[in-house]
Design a protein around this motif. Sequence first.
Motif, PDB file in Angstrom:
ATOM      1  N   SER A 258       0.761  -0.987  -0.101  1.00 15.29           N
ATOM      2  CA  SER A 258       0.120   0.106  -0.130  1.00 15.29           C
ATOM      3  C   SER A 258       0.950   1.213  -0.061  1.00 15.29           C
ATOM      4  CB  SER A 258      -0.883   0.148   1.168  1.00 15.29           C
ATOM      5  OG  SER A 258      -0.185   0.106   2.476  1.00 15.29           O
ATOM      6  N   ALA A 259       1.888   1.246   0.586  1.00 15.74           N
ATOM      7  CA  ALA A 259       2.951   2.482   0.562  1.00 15.74           C
ATOM      8  C   ALA A 259       3.662   2.595  -0.563  1.00 15.74           C
ATOM      9  CB  ALA A 259       3.996   2.260   1.704  1.00 15.74           C
ATOM     10  N   ARG A 260       4.046   1.449  -1.286  1.00 21.05           N
ATOM     11  CA  ARG A 260       4.730   1.565  -2.457  1.00 21.05           C
ATOM     12  C   ARG A 260       3.734   1.975  -3.541  1.00 21.05           C
ATOM     13  NH1 ARG A 260       6.984  -3.995  -2.847  1.00 21.05           N
ATOM     14  NH2 ARG A 260       8.808  -3.363  -1.874  1.00 21.05           N
ATOM     15  N   ARG A 261       2.409   1.800  -3.600  1.00 19.36           N
ATOM     16  CA  ARG A 261       1.571   2.108  -4.384  1.00 19.36           C
ATOM     17  C   ARG A 261       1.352   3.648  -4.485  1.00 19.36           C
ATOM     18  NH1 ARG A 261      -3.632  -2.098  -4.708  1.00 19.36           N
ATOM     19  NH2 ARG A 261      -2.373  -3.962  -5.181  1.00 19.36           N
ATOM     20  N   ARG A 262       1.724   4.267  -3.352  1.00 19.83           N
ATOM     21  CA  ARG A 262       1.726   5.879  -3.212  1.00 19.83           C
ATOM     22  C   ARG A 262       3.056   6.433  -3.123  1.00 19.83           C
ATOM     23  NH1 ARG A 262      -2.031   3.183  -1.338  1.00 19.83           N
ATOM     24  NH2 ARG A 262      -4.338   3.792  -1.272  1.00 19.83           N
ATOM     25  N   GLY A 263       4.310   5.786  -3.906  1.00 16.18           N
ATOM     26  CA  GLY A 263       5.379   6.076  -3.983  1.00 16.18           C
ATOM     27  C   GLY A 263       6.312   6.442  -2.698  1.00 16.18           C
ATOM     28  N   LEU A 264       5.876   5.721  -1.670  1.00 22.44           N
ATOM     29  CA  LEU A 264       6.582   5.885  -0.216  1.00 22.44           C
ATOM     30  C   LEU A 264       7.468   4.739  -0.118  1.00 22.44           C
ATOM     31  CD1 LEU A 264       3.391   6.768   1.778  1.00 22.44           C
ATOM     32  CD2 LEU A 264       5.116   8.423   0.922  1.00 22.44           C
ATOM     33  N   ARG A 265       8.461   5.270   0.603  1.00 29.61           N
ATOM     34  CA  ARG A 265       9.623   4.027   1.047  1.00 29.61           C
ATOM     35  C   ARG A 265       8.950   3.393   2.320  1.00 29.61           C
ATOM     36  NH1 ARG A 265      14.874   6.031   2.161  1.00 29.61           N
ATOM     37  NH2 ARG A 265      13.876   8.021   2.945  1.00 29.61           N
ATOM     38  N   VAL A 266       9.550   2.195   2.813  1.00 27.95           N
ATOM     39  CA  VAL A 266       8.927   1.652   4.008  1.00 27.95           C
ATOM     40  C   VAL A 266      10.096   1.353   5.086  1.00 27.95           C
ATOM     41  CG1 VAL A 266       7.316   0.120   5.231  1.00 27.95           C
ATOM     42  CG2 VAL A 266       6.872   0.687   2.998  1.00 27.95           C
ATOM     43  N   LEU A 267      10.260   1.623   6.181  1.00 36.65           N
ATOM     44  CA  LEU A 267      11.039   1.405   7.269  1.00 36.65           C
ATOM     45  C   LEU A 267      10.402   0.268   8.071  1.00 36.65           C
ATOM     46  CD1 LEU A 267      13.777   1.413   8.686  1.00 36.65           C
ATOM     47  CD2 LEU A 267      12.870   3.540   9.890  1.00 36.65           C
ATOM     48  N   VAL A 268      10.549  -0.803   8.222  1.00 39.49           N
ATOM     49  CA  VAL A 268       9.933  -1.958   9.006  1.00 39.49           C
ATOM     50  C   VAL A 268      10.585  -2.186  10.088  1.00 39.49           C
ATOM     51  CG1 VAL A 268       8.922  -4.286   8.956  1.00 39.49           C
ATOM     52  CG2 VAL A 268       8.759  -2.732   7.004  1.00 39.49           C
ATOM     53  N   SER A 269      10.027  -2.025  11.395  1.00 39.03           N
ATOM     54  CA  SER A 269      10.582  -2.877  12.711  1.00 39.03           C
ATOM     55  C   SER A 269       9.834  -3.757  12.907  1.00 39.03           C
ATOM     56  CB  SER A 269      10.699  -1.523  13.654  1.00 39.03           C
ATOM     57  OG  SER A 269      11.153  -2.252  14.810  1.00 39.03           O
ATOM     58  N   THR A 270      10.539  -5.130  12.696  1.00 42.63           N
ATOM     59  CA  THR A 270       9.934  -6.459  12.943  1.00 42.63           C
ATOM     60  C   THR A 270       9.699  -6.749  14.651  1.00 42.63           C
ATOM     61  OG1 THR A 270      11.986  -7.778  13.296  1.00 42.63           O
ATOM     62  CG2 THR A 270      10.937  -7.459  10.857  1.00 42.63           C
ATOM     63  N   GLY A 271      10.109  -6.060  15.372  1.00 40.90           N
ATOM     64  CA  GLY A 271      10.057  -6.298  16.827  1.00 40.90           C
ATOM     65  C   GLY A 271      10.110  -7.624  17.155  1.00 40.90           C
ATOM     66  N   TRP A 272       9.413  -8.046  18.096  1.00 40.03           N
ATOM     67  CA  TRP A 272       9.095  -9.393  18.648  1.00 40.03           C
ATOM     68  C   TRP A 272       8.536 -10.626  17.797  1.00 40.03           C
ATOM     69  CZ3 TRP A 272       8.276  -8.823  24.614  1.00 40.03           C
ATOM     70  CH2 TRP A 272       9.227  -8.066  25.237  1.00 40.03           C
ATOM     71  N   GLY A 273       7.919  -9.990  16.728  1.00 35.39           N
ATOM     72  CA  GLY A 273       7.505 -10.912  15.841  1.00 35.39           C
ATOM     73  C   GLY A 273       6.094 -10.911  15.075  1.00 35.39           C
ATOM     74  N   GLY A 274       5.386  -9.493  15.638  1.00 34.91           N
ATOM     75  CA  GLY A 274       4.542  -9.187  15.085  1.00 34.91           C
ATOM     76  C   GLY A 274       4.115  -8.524  13.718  1.00 34.91           C
ATOM     77  N   LEU A 275       5.609  -8.394  13.083  1.00 29.97           N
ATOM     78  CA  LEU A 275       5.499  -7.898  11.756  1.00 29.97           C
ATOM     79  C   LEU A 275       6.693  -8.530  10.860  1.00 29.97           C
ATOM     80  CD1 LEU A 275       3.948  -5.779   9.927  1.00 29.97           C
ATOM     81  CD2 LEU A 275       5.864  -4.045  10.639  1.00 29.97           C
ATOM     82  N   ALA A 276       6.425  -8.882   9.674  1.00 31.37           N
ATOM     83  CA  ALA A 276       7.418  -9.430   8.841  1.00 31.37           C
ATOM     84  C   ALA A 276       7.355  -8.954   7.405  1.00 31.37           C
ATOM     85  CB  ALA A 276       7.514 -10.912   8.859  1.00 31.37           C
ATOM     86  N   VAL A 277       8.529  -8.999   6.610  1.00 28.17           N
ATOM     87  CA  VAL A 277       8.532  -8.573   5.240  1.00 28.17           C
ATOM     88  C   VAL A 277       8.712  -9.963   4.355  1.00 28.17           C
ATOM     89  CG1 VAL A 277       9.211  -7.226   3.516  1.00 28.17           C
ATOM     90  CG2 VAL A 277       9.094  -6.150   5.859  1.00 28.17           C
ATOM     91  N   PRO A 278       7.652 -10.364   3.778  1.00 26.47           N
ATOM     92  CA  PRO A 278       8.277 -11.734   2.915  1.00 26.47           C
ATOM     93  C   PRO A 278       9.018 -11.360   1.806  1.00 26.47           C
ATOM     94  CG  PRO A 278       5.655 -10.915   2.358  1.00 26.47           C
ATOM     95  CD  PRO A 278       6.309 -10.004   3.738  1.00 26.47           C
ATOM     96  N   ALA A 279       9.873 -12.079   1.418  1.00 29.19           N
ATOM     97  CA  ALA A 279      10.734 -11.992   0.383  1.00 29.19           C
ATOM     98  C   ALA A 279      10.198 -11.370  -0.943  1.00 29.19           C
ATOM     99  CB  ALA A 279      11.514 -13.168  -0.160  1.00 29.19           C
TER     100      ALA A 279
END
Length: 396
Positions: A258-279
């Motif tokens: 959703s961010a990419r479609r709006r021309g935005l980069r993304v900084l992801v903090s995966t934390g203790w496991g509630g968020l991940a970025v698939p390959a």
Amino acid sequence: MRILLTTLGSRGDVEPFLRLAHALQRRAHEVRVIAPDDVDAEAEGLDVVGLGLRVEDLAVAQDVRQAMRVFRERIKPAMSRALASVVAEAMRWQPDVIVSHPKLLTVPAVASRLEIPHVLVELTPVVTATGAFPAAGTTTRDLGPTLNRMTYRLVALSARMFRDDVAMAARRLGLGRAPALPAPARTLVPISPALLPRPDDWPPHTSLTGDWGAAGTPIRVDDELETFLADDAPFVYAGFGSMTGGDAAVRGAAIVESARRRGLRVLVSTGWGGLAVPARAGGDDVLVRRAVPHDAVLPGAQVAVHHGGAGTVHAATRAGAPSVVVPFLADQPFWADRLHRAGLAGRPLPRNGLTTKNVGNALDDAAGRRGAVADAAAVMSAERGVEAAAAIIESL
């Protein structure tokens, strides 16, 4: 003064105490902090004593049956050790005053034995009853003054799970089997009135000090993150801190796309496991870290997508970053509701129902709230909450 600060919990429970410790040190007090072993004492430049547990090791997935089992097998025994550890360390160090997180239920017994005042730090509204709103973590519906106040009694009942630990501490301290333990001399609430105005029915000894603010010292980041932040291209921050459970990869993919479609980069903090970025969702426009310092990254973020913990809510608003809140549990729905009522965020998104569409709509909504968030940030920038708290402690 010899001032002992005691805290227990994840990042949002610990960082305010560390900021207060630095403020008290600057005012020439002798300060010791008792905190989970996750705290890097050397990096903080403080006298820190560990509780003998790492909070991350006690993380519980949001599955009720699993949570109950983990509570019995890991959390309850660890809490018992922590409650005893606080007593032992305080008696060794002999402070003049103790400043404590509400979870550390044995502190009043120590204060009684040493005949010193203790101060409660109410990081989120769960202790001091009010008719203005229900206790955080119970409901977000306004139940009316009488029922709102009753929700605080419900929260207080949770302390009964550890009443045997408190009774044992009292006996070991020579206070008898069922002593009348002292109430806090003061209660400090490190919340900005820009997010939560002080209720009219709070007692005089409860002080809404304002935001305890940023660290005020240079923050180190790795070279790759520094390069990411130095780039002028706008970005979205996404992180759910200590939250776990559900399909973390689905959440990450929805946010990135959703961010990419709006021309935005993304900084992801995966934390203790509630968020991940698939390959399949990765790319040059995405930077993934396990954890990042909020005070370093949020001032540059166009939007902050987060879980709604009290610390993150304050950090994002203080930085002028509009929030998209995805609450998981505890006080997070409360903060999501407060931000929405204040016009600083849209309606919260479901933690197990993130899609490219609803995240995208939320990002668009957040972009329209930048002015309101900037006004709140300006108010918070003038607050000197941690100094106000230090002055109250000195007055004791």
